[in-house]
Motif scaffolding. Sequence first.
Motif, PDB file in Angstrom:
ATOM      1  N   TYR A  97       0.650  -1.312  -0.166  1.00 47.30           N
ATOM      2  CA  TYR A  97       0.021   0.023   0.014  1.00 47.30           C
ATOM      3  C   TYR A  97       0.706   1.195   0.082  1.00 47.30           C
ATOM      4  N   PHE A  98       0.519   2.283  -0.632  1.00 50.47           N
ATOM      5  CA  PHE A  98       1.015   3.586  -0.967  1.00 50.47           C
ATOM      6  C   PHE A  98       0.376   4.549   0.086  1.00 50.47           C
ATOM      7  N   HIS A  99      -0.837   4.475   0.576  1.00 49.92           N
ATOM      8  CA  HIS A  99      -1.570   5.438   1.379  1.00 49.92           C
ATOM      9  C   HIS A  99      -2.163   4.731   2.778  1.00 49.92           C
ATOM     10  N   ALA A 100      -2.516   5.483   3.625  1.00 46.78           N
ATOM     11  CA  ALA A 100      -3.083   4.928   4.869  1.00 46.78           C
ATOM     12  C   ALA A 100      -4.624   4.427   4.432  1.00 46.78           C
ATOM     13  N   ILE A 101      -5.125   3.238   4.891  1.00 51.44           N
ATOM     14  CA  ILE A 101      -6.385   2.840   4.561  1.00 51.44           C
ATOM     15  C   ILE A 101      -6.945   2.252   6.242  1.00 51.44           C
ATOM     16  N   GLU A 102      -8.009   2.587   6.416  1.00 51.70           N
ATOM     17  CA  GLU A 102      -8.478   2.266   7.649  1.00 51.70           C
ATOM     18  C   GLU A 102      -9.067   0.640   7.542  1.00 51.70           C
ATOM     19  N   ALA A 103      -9.250   0.050   8.684  1.00 49.36           N
ATOM     20  CA  ALA A 103      -9.806  -1.519   8.599  1.00 49.36           C
ATOM     21  C   ALA A 103     -11.307  -1.356   8.023  1.00 49.36           C
ATOM     22  N   SER A 104     -12.108  -0.478   8.564  1.00 49.62           N
ATOM     23  CA  SER A 104     -13.389  -0.336   8.121  1.00 49.62           C
ATOM     24  C   SER A 104     -13.584  -0.276   6.654  1.00 49.62           C
ATOM     25  N   ASP A 105     -12.898   0.506   6.161  1.00 43.12           N
ATOM     26  CA  ASP A 105     -12.865   0.784   4.589  1.00 43.12           C
ATOM     27  C   ASP A 105     -12.554  -0.414   4.042  1.00 43.12           C
ATOM     28  N   PHE A 106     -11.603  -1.233   4.277  1.00 46.00           N
ATOM     29  CA  PHE A 106     -11.384  -2.737   3.573  1.00 46.00           C
ATOM     30  C   PHE A 106     -12.608  -3.418   3.694  1.00 46.00           C
ATOM     31  N   ALA A 107     -13.213  -3.442   4.999  1.00 46.74           N
ATOM     32  CA  ALA A 107     -14.500  -4.409   5.103  1.00 46.74           C
ATOM     33  C   ALA A 107     -15.591  -4.169   4.212  1.00 46.74           C
ATOM     34  N   GLU A 108     -15.816  -2.618   4.341  1.00 44.07           N
ATOM     35  CA  GLU A 108     -16.949  -2.183   3.331  1.00 44.07           C
ATOM     36  C   GLU A 108     -16.668  -2.426   1.995  1.00 44.07           C
ATOM     37  N   ALA A 109     -15.270  -2.134   1.729  1.00 40.92           N
ATOM     38  CA  ALA A 109     -15.128  -2.283   0.083  1.00 40.92           C
ATOM     39  C   ALA A 109     -15.389  -3.888  -0.237  1.00 40.92           C
ATOM     40  N   THR A 110     -14.564  -4.594   0.559  1.00 44.56           N
ATOM     41  CA  THR A 110     -14.881  -6.350   0.136  1.00 44.56           C
ATOM     42  C   THR A 110     -16.054  -6.701   0.178  1.00 44.56           C
ATOM     43  N   GLU A 111     -17.089  -6.450   0.972  1.00 46.40           N
ATOM     44  CA  GLU A 111     -18.261  -6.738   1.251  1.00 46.40           C
ATOM     45  C   GLU A 111     -19.043  -6.051   0.012  1.00 46.40           C
ATOM     46  N   LYS A 112     -18.638  -4.917  -0.285  1.00 46.26           N
ATOM     47  CA  LYS A 112     -19.525  -4.341  -1.668  1.00 46.26           C
ATOM     48  C   LYS A 112     -19.074  -4.911  -2.896  1.00 46.26           C
ATOM     49  N   THR A 113     -17.987  -5.343  -2.968  1.00 42.58           N
ATOM     50  CA  THR A 113     -17.438  -5.716  -4.125  1.00 42.58           C
ATOM     51  C   THR A 113     -17.972  -6.973  -4.572  1.00 42.58           C
ATOM     52  N   LEU A 114     -17.845  -7.833  -3.494  1.00 44.20           N
ATOM     53  CA  LEU A 114     -18.290  -9.309  -3.483  1.00 44.20           C
ATOM     54  C   LEU A 114     -19.937  -9.340  -3.856  1.00 44.20           C
ATOM     55  N   LYS A 115     -20.631  -8.315  -3.280  1.00 44.41           N
ATOM     56  CA  LYS A 115     -22.173  -8.301  -3.529  1.00 44.41           C
ATOM     57  C   LYS A 115     -22.470  -8.166  -4.997  1.00 44.41           C
ATOM     58  N   ASP A 116     -21.601  -7.162  -5.429  1.00 41.61           N
ATOM     59  CA  ASP A 116     -21.747  -6.575  -6.974  1.00 41.61           C
ATOM     60  C   ASP A 116     -21.290  -7.671  -7.858  1.00 41.61           C
ATOM     61  N   THR A 117     -20.374  -8.770  -7.482  1.00 38.04           N
ATOM     62  CA  THR A 117     -20.091  -9.399  -8.482  1.00 38.04           C
ATOM     63  C   THR A 117     -20.391 -10.820  -8.267  1.00 38.04           C
ATOM     64  N   LEU A 118     -20.884 -11.383  -7.144  1.00 39.83           N
ATOM     65  CA  LEU A 118     -21.413 -12.652  -6.936  1.00 39.83           C
ATOM     66  C   LEU A 118     -23.049 -12.570  -7.131  1.00 39.83           C
ATOM     67  N   THR A 119     -23.436 -13.807  -7.398  1.00 41.52           N
ATOM     68  CA  THR A 119     -24.830 -13.968  -7.418  1.00 41.52           C
ATOM     69  C   THR A 119     -25.236 -13.869  -5.986  1.00 41.52           C
ATOM     70  N   LEU A 120     -26.661 -13.827  -5.699  1.00 41.40           N
ATOM     71  CA  LEU A 120     -27.041 -13.804  -4.429  1.00 41.40           C
ATOM     72  C   LEU A 120     -26.829 -15.027  -3.721  1.00 41.40           C
ATOM     73  N   TYR A 121     -27.120 -16.359  -4.421  1.00 38.70           N
ATOM     74  CA  TYR A 121     -26.751 -17.607  -3.842  1.00 38.70           C
ATOM     75  C   TYR A 121     -25.309 -17.787  -3.498  1.00 38.70           C
ATOM     76  N   GLU A 122     -24.476 -17.364  -4.626  1.00 38.52           N
ATOM     77  CA  GLU A 122     -23.140 -17.258  -4.195  1.00 38.52           C
ATOM     78  C   GLU A 122     -22.622 -16.406  -2.883  1.00 38.52           C
ATOM     79  N   PHE A 123     -23.102 -15.471  -2.767  1.00 41.95           N
ATOM     80  CA  PHE A 123     -22.855 -14.645  -1.676  1.00 41.95           C
ATOM     81  C   PHE A 123     -23.283 -15.045  -0.294  1.00 41.95           C
ATOM     82  N   ASN A 124     -24.499 -15.490  -0.554  1.00 40.96           N
ATOM     83  CA  ASN A 124     -25.212 -16.418   0.861  1.00 40.96           C
ATOM     84  C   ASN A 124     -24.202 -17.616   1.265  1.00 40.96           C
ATOM     85  N   GLN A 125     -23.551 -18.117   0.306  1.00 37.38           N
ATOM     86  CA  GLN A 125     -22.793 -19.172   0.694  1.00 37.38           C
ATOM     87  C   GLN A 125     -21.483 -18.848   1.487  1.00 37.38           C
TER      88      GLN A 125
END
Length: 198
Positions: A97-125
């Motif tokens: 990493y080149f910049h400071a990033i907070e843990a909460s931002d990682f968590a939010e981005a991870t969840e949002k990205t997976l919700k956007d890219t996976l089907t509802l069934y895949e995300f539930n799994q």
Amino acid sequence: MSMPINVYMPRVQRVVPTALLLVGLLLSPWVIASSVSEKGESFRQVVEEDGQRYVLMGSGVFRYMIWTAYAGAYYQLEGETQPQPLSNVSRRLELAYFHAIEASDFAEATEKTLKDTLTLYEFNQIEEPLARLNQRYRDVVPGDRYLLSWNGEQLRLALNGEVLFEEESAEFASAMFSIWLGERPLGEDFRDALLGRN
């Protein structure tokens, strides 16, 4: 005045082997390409971990809008020459990493990205292990490195060498790697660089 042969020959015998050794070192792939550099961040060509040997597939820099966010390198188990980021092949993704990033931002981005890219069934799994992983993120400062790895049996998230999370789920491993290396990654140019397509 010519030099006596018995004086000249020992010098030649010393010089030739030394020259050959230097040429050999210069031609050695370990000297030429023992690591790659991305914006000042160095990544080794070959990494050994837990008795497995991983070979660099590609590296690059992820840019978000006007920001150069981080540099990354993707590895696969030695002998697996074709990129298989969503398979059961042992693999690892290292991000510097080149910049400071907070843990909460990682968590939010991870969840949002997976919700956007996976089907509802895949995300539930994968929702339960995702919730646990999101609790383990930590803040980063410039120079910190996250490592996401799958050794064929276990997914691992580590920060600067400290393991923060482990999960025995191939499905969750593929979901996490898909964030950067899937069909709809965070950045197509970054994905292609990591997979050695550039």
